[in-house]
Design a protein around this motif. Structure first.
Motif, PDB file in Angstrom:
ATOM      1  N   MET A   1      18.676  12.706  22.823  1.00 39.87           N
ATOM      2  CA  MET A   1      18.669  12.684  21.357  1.00 39.87           C
ATOM      3  C   MET A   1      17.277  12.362  20.847  1.00 39.87           C
ATOM      4  O   MET A   1      16.708  13.077  20.054  1.00 39.87           O
ATOM      5  CB  MET A   1      19.645  11.628  20.833  1.00 39.87           C
ATOM      6  N   ASP A   2      16.740  11.278  21.372  1.00 37.47           N
ATOM      7  CA  ASP A   2      15.377  10.892  21.045  1.00 37.47           C
ATOM      8  C   ASP A   2      14.393  12.019  21.297  1.00 37.47           C
ATOM      9  O   ASP A   2      13.492  12.261  20.503  1.00 37.47           O
ATOM     10  CB  ASP A   2      14.953   9.705  21.909  1.00 37.47           C
ATOM     11  N   THR A   3      14.629  12.696  22.416  1.00 41.01           N
ATOM     12  CA  THR A   3      13.702  13.763  22.792  1.00 41.01           C
ATOM     13  C   THR A   3      13.689  14.849  21.736  1.00 41.01           C
ATOM     14  O   THR A   3      12.631  15.359  21.371  1.00 41.01           O
ATOM     15  CB  THR A   3      14.150  14.372  24.135  1.00 41.01           C
ATOM     16  N   ILE A   4      14.872  15.220  21.226  1.00 41.51           N
ATOM     17  CA  ILE A   4      14.927  16.309  20.254  1.00 41.51           C
ATOM     18  C   ILE A   4      14.194  15.929  18.974  1.00 41.51           C
ATOM     19  O   ILE A   4      13.411  16.733  18.444  1.00 41.51           O
ATOM     20  CB  ILE A   4      16.396  16.720  19.994  1.00 41.51           C
ATOM     21  N   LYS A  38      22.438  26.018  23.948  1.00 39.40           N
ATOM     22  CA  LYS A  38      22.408  24.552  23.853  1.00 39.40           C
ATOM     23  C   LYS A  38      23.686  24.041  23.197  1.00 39.40           C
ATOM     24  O   LYS A  38      24.241  24.702  22.307  1.00 39.40           O
ATOM     25  CB  LYS A  38      21.192  24.106  23.044  1.00 39.40           C
ATOM     26  N   PRO A  39      24.164  22.875  23.582  1.00 37.65           N
ATOM     27  CA  PRO A  39      25.442  22.373  23.057  1.00 37.65           C
ATOM     28  C   PRO A  39      25.337  21.907  21.611  1.00 37.65           C
ATOM     29  O   PRO A  39      24.243  21.602  21.120  1.00 37.65           O
ATOM     30  CB  PRO A  39      25.754  21.191  23.981  1.00 37.65           C
ATOM     31  N   SER A  40      26.488  21.823  20.968  1.00 36.56           N
ATOM     32  CA  SER A  40      26.495  21.404  19.562  1.00 36.56           C
ATOM     33  C   SER A  40      25.973  19.974  19.397  1.00 36.56           C
ATOM     34  O   SER A  40      25.462  19.621  18.337  1.00 36.56           O
ATOM     35  CB  SER A  40      27.891  21.561  18.958  1.00 36.56           C
ATOM     36  N   THR A  41      26.067  19.154  20.446  1.00 37.68           N
ATOM     37  CA  THR A  41      25.512  17.795  20.336  1.00 37.68           C
ATOM     38  C   THR A  41      23.994  17.844  20.120  1.00 37.68           C
ATOM     39  O   THR A  41      23.441  16.998  19.421  1.00 37.68           O
ATOM     40  CB  THR A  41      25.833  16.979  21.610  1.00 37.68           C
ATOM     41  N   ASP A  42      23.330  18.835  20.704  1.00 34.72           N
ATOM     42  CA  ASP A  42      21.881  18.981  20.479  1.00 34.72           C
ATOM     43  C   ASP A  42      21.594  19.355  19.020  1.00 34.72           C
ATOM     44  O   ASP A  42      20.610  18.908  18.422  1.00 34.72           O
ATOM     45  CB  ASP A  42      21.298  20.068  21.388  1.00 34.72           C
ATOM     46  N   ILE A  43      22.454  20.211  18.459  1.00 39.98           N
ATOM     47  CA  ILE A  43      22.273  20.624  17.068  1.00 39.98           C
ATOM     48  C   ILE A  43      22.486  19.425  16.142  1.00 39.98           C
ATOM     49  O   ILE A  43      21.745  19.211  15.184  1.00 39.98           O
ATOM     50  CB  ILE A  43      23.236  21.785  16.730  1.00 39.98           C
ATOM     51  N   ARG A  44      23.497  18.634  16.465  1.00 37.00           N
ATOM     52  CA  ARG A  44      23.751  17.413  15.701  1.00 37.00           C
ATOM     53  C   ARG A  44      22.530  16.480  15.713  1.00 37.00           C
ATOM     54  O   ARG A  44      22.150  15.900  14.700  1.00 37.00           O
ATOM     55  CB  ARG A  44      24.952  16.673  16.298  1.00 37.00           C
ATOM     56  N   LEU A  69      30.793  22.027  14.322  1.00 46.87           N
ATOM     57  CA  LEU A  69      29.820  21.400  13.415  1.00 46.87           C
ATOM     58  C   LEU A  69      30.171  21.633  11.946  1.00 46.87           C
ATOM     59  O   LEU A  69      29.322  21.518  11.064  1.00 46.87           O
ATOM     60  CB  LEU A  69      28.419  21.966  13.708  1.00 46.87           C
ATOM     61  N   ALA A  70      31.445  21.968  11.696  1.00 48.69           N
ATOM     62  CA  ALA A  70      31.859  22.345  10.342  1.00 48.69           C
ATOM     63  C   ALA A  70      31.645  21.226   9.330  1.00 48.69           C
ATOM     64  O   ALA A  70      31.605  21.470   8.125  1.00 48.69           O
ATOM     65  CB  ALA A  70      33.323  22.788  10.346  1.00 48.69           C
ATOM     66  N   ASP A  71      31.501  19.996   9.804  1.00 50.46           N
ATOM     67  CA  ASP A  71      31.291  18.860   8.888  1.00 50.46           C
ATOM     68  C   ASP A  71      29.838  18.779   8.400  1.00 50.46           C
ATOM     69  O   ASP A  71      29.548  17.971   7.511  1.00 50.46           O
ATOM     70  CB  ASP A  71      31.673  17.548   9.590  1.00 50.46           C
ATOM     71  N   LEU A  72      28.944  19.576   8.945  1.00 51.45           N
ATOM     72  CA  LEU A  72      27.526  19.502   8.541  1.00 51.45           C
ATOM     73  C   LEU A  72      27.142  20.714   7.683  1.00 51.45           C
ATOM     74  O   LEU A  72      27.595  21.828   7.958  1.00 51.45           O
ATOM     75  CB  LEU A  72      26.619  19.468   9.776  1.00 51.45           C
TER      76      LEU A  72
END
Ligand SMILES: *Cc1c(COP(=O)(O)O)cnc(C)c1O
Length: 227
Positions: A1-4, A38-44, A69-72
């Motif tokens: 997460m930090d990396t992104i 890439k997984p949706s967690t990366d997009i988050r 990711l419909a909540d974003l």
């Protein structure tokens, strides 16, 4: 997460520096985060770091992530090859399509764009290095295709997209991007209200910005190498 979030900040710094060198305002250059494979967690994680626009190449994969990711409030851009039997999903779920390269696809996207949505934002993909294997219309066909797409009611033609043949020579990179810019300028001279150059990726975004890119599409530099 930090990396992104760190990599996003680094790519924004590259964009700002390239804009400075070119005497351009950084705000005229938009960043599309290319999240294919890439997984949706990366997009988050990227969204949490302030990134809203994401590019996907594969429809099925994109639809799965959209559901997760419909909540974003994300802005989805399609940048991959288009099969004509898939246009309905593109028309229904995306804000932009960068990879339109023939009239039949554009006609279907216009006919299938739901009326409650704003016009679908369109770039025509140009095969600027004229590679046999590449998507994109021939540079000589851009002018007519642009006139035709401009007439379609539920699309807004914004400009051109290109993926030049890879080169490590900056002058060669710039030559290809300059050719795309000149094609856009020719469309403007024909009176078309186009303003968008979607060009430049992780390895060549500086050259693209020097030649006028308004969207750079960056994947691996933000999310890491793909499998
Ligand atoms: C994968 C892809 C990108 C991003 O490429 P990177 O080199 O990972 O930055 C940009 N545009 C298109 C059309 C792509 O398919």
């Amino acid at each position: 997460m930090d990396t992104i979030s760190h990599c996003l900040a680094a790519v924004k710094a590259r964009i700002a520096q390239a804009a400075d060198l070119a005497g351009r305002q950084t705000a005229t250059i938009h960043l599309l985060a290319v999240s294919k494979t890439k997984p949706s967690t990366d997009i988050r994680a990227a969204y949490a770091a302030g990134q809203c626009a994401f590019g996907e190449n594969y429809l099925q994969e994109a639809l799965e992530k959209m559901a997760q990711l419909a909540d974003l409030p994300l802005e989805w851009h399609f940048i991959g090859p288009i099969q004509s039997n898939k246009t309905r999903f593109l028309a229904e779920h995306f804000a932009w399509v960068h990879s339109v390269d023939r009239l039949k696809i554009a006609e279907r996207l216009s006919a299938q764009r739901p009326s409650h949505l704003p016009p679908l934002q369109i770039c025509l993909q140009v095969n600027i290095s004229q590679e046999a294997s590449k998507q994109g219309c021939d540079p000589s066909a851009v002018s007519l295709l642009a006139q035709q797409v401009h007439q379609l009611p539920n699309l807004q033609l914004r400009g051109l997209m290109a993926i030049p043949a890879p080169s490590t020579d900056v002058n060669e990179q710039r030559r290809a991007f300059r050719a795309v810019r000149e094609l856009l300028e020719a469309l403007q001279q024909q009176g078309l209200p186009v303003d968008t150059l979607s060009m430049g990726m992780s390895d060549d975004l500086e050259a693209a910005i020097a030649e006028g890119a308004t969207w750079v599409r960056v994947g691996s530099y933000i999310f890491g190498a793909r499998r």
